[in-house]
Design an enzyme around this catalytic site. Structure first.
Site, short mmCIF file in Angstrom:
data_model
loop_
_atom_site.label_atom_id
_atom_site.label_comp_id
_atom_site.label_asym_id
_atom_site.label_seq_id
_atom_site.Cartn_x
_atom_site.Cartn_y
_atom_site.Cartn_z
CD GLU A 192 -2.86 1.34 2.25
OE1 GLU A 192 -3.74 2.21 2.15
OE2 GLU A 192 -2.82 0.52 3.18
CD GLU A 216 -2.87 -7.99 3.46
OE1 GLU A 216 -2.29 -6.92 3.66
OE2 GLU A 216 -2.80 -8.61 2.38
#
Length: 256
Positions: free
Chosen positions: A110, A130
């Site tokens: 990110e 994740e």
């Protein structure tokens, strides 16, 4: 030395993650330092461009430091936004370049995707691990991935946790240039040099316009007026542009 180093090189700011022993995972303290760095970059007229980089060949950043536990204080102030853990959204107005090597995963991806330009070492691996680890929240990284990568490539990364290498990332347009790790710093500075040759406030206005209507139909974007463009029209740099053109010389930008 601090785990986040903030330095200046002329009109270029450097934000450097310096926690290689932890694969540059972002602690609460580092997050606070990042937030302060982005704020200073936004507010300092002498800074025209910023570079975010990281120490060590193994990793650019693997996201939040989960070893701090569920109560960790991490907003993930990642230049253009957050992972959704809380805290204010930070929109960096200045051009940002990410210099990426090794693992660039989760919140680290990110952080890279918040940049306007990504220079990648050929050692880089990009991923969204994740769900493989049973983790999912209000993840900004998935929203950025689905916007910055082809749909099925992003969804495959999100749903499998598998990584892509630097060459594949370049193929899909995620990165601007892939170079050997030894050339990463110099190549990134070359990109910063290209940016700082431009009128800085014109760059800020262009970035604001391009990103400010990104999710809107073209017709809406074309009809929009942008405060940053109107402010630039009254700036010293516009007067310098006109004077340089009349005098047959290169303009000397001040960013004011």
């Amino acid at each position: 030395m601090a785990d986040v180093e903030f330095t200046r090189d002329g009109n270029i700011a450097r934000v450097h993650l310096n926690r290689p022993q932890g694969l540059n995972a972002i602690t609460g303290e580092m997050d606070d330092l990042l937030f302060k760095a982005w704020t200073e970059i936004n507010n300092d007229p002498e800074i025209w461009c910023a570079i975010v980089s990281a120490e060590g060949e193994k990793a650019f950043c693997i996201g939040a430091d989960v070893s701090e536990g569920p109560e960790r204080k991490v907003r993930m102030a990642l230049a253009g936004g957050l992972t959704g853990i809380g805290g204010p959204l930070v929109a960096l107005r200045k051009p940002l370049i990410a210099a990426v090597q090794g693992f660039c995963v989760g919140g680290g991806l990110e952080l890279a995707m918040c940049a306007d330009i990504i220079v990648s070492a050929d050692t880089a691996q990009f991923g969204l691990p994740e769900t493989r680890h049973g983790i999912i929240g209000e993840c900004g990284v998935v929203h950025r991935a689905i916007r910055q990568l082809p749909h099925h490539i992003a969804m495959a990364m999100i749903l499998t946790g598998e990584r892509i290498d630097a060459a594949t990332a370049a193929q899909y347009g995620l990165v601007n240039e892939v170079v050997p790790y030894q050339a990463l710093a110099d190549t990134t500075m070359k990109w910063a040099g290209k940016i700082t040759k431009c009128a800085p406030r014109a760059n800020y206005a262009a970035k604001a316009a391009a990103l400010g209507r990104l999710g809107y139909p073209l017709e809406v974007a074309l009809m929009s007026r942008f405060e940053e463009i109107e402010q630039y029209a009254e700036s010293d740099d516009v007067r310098e542009r006109n004077a340089a053109s009349a005098e047959g010389r290169k303009p000397v930008w001040t960013g004011r």
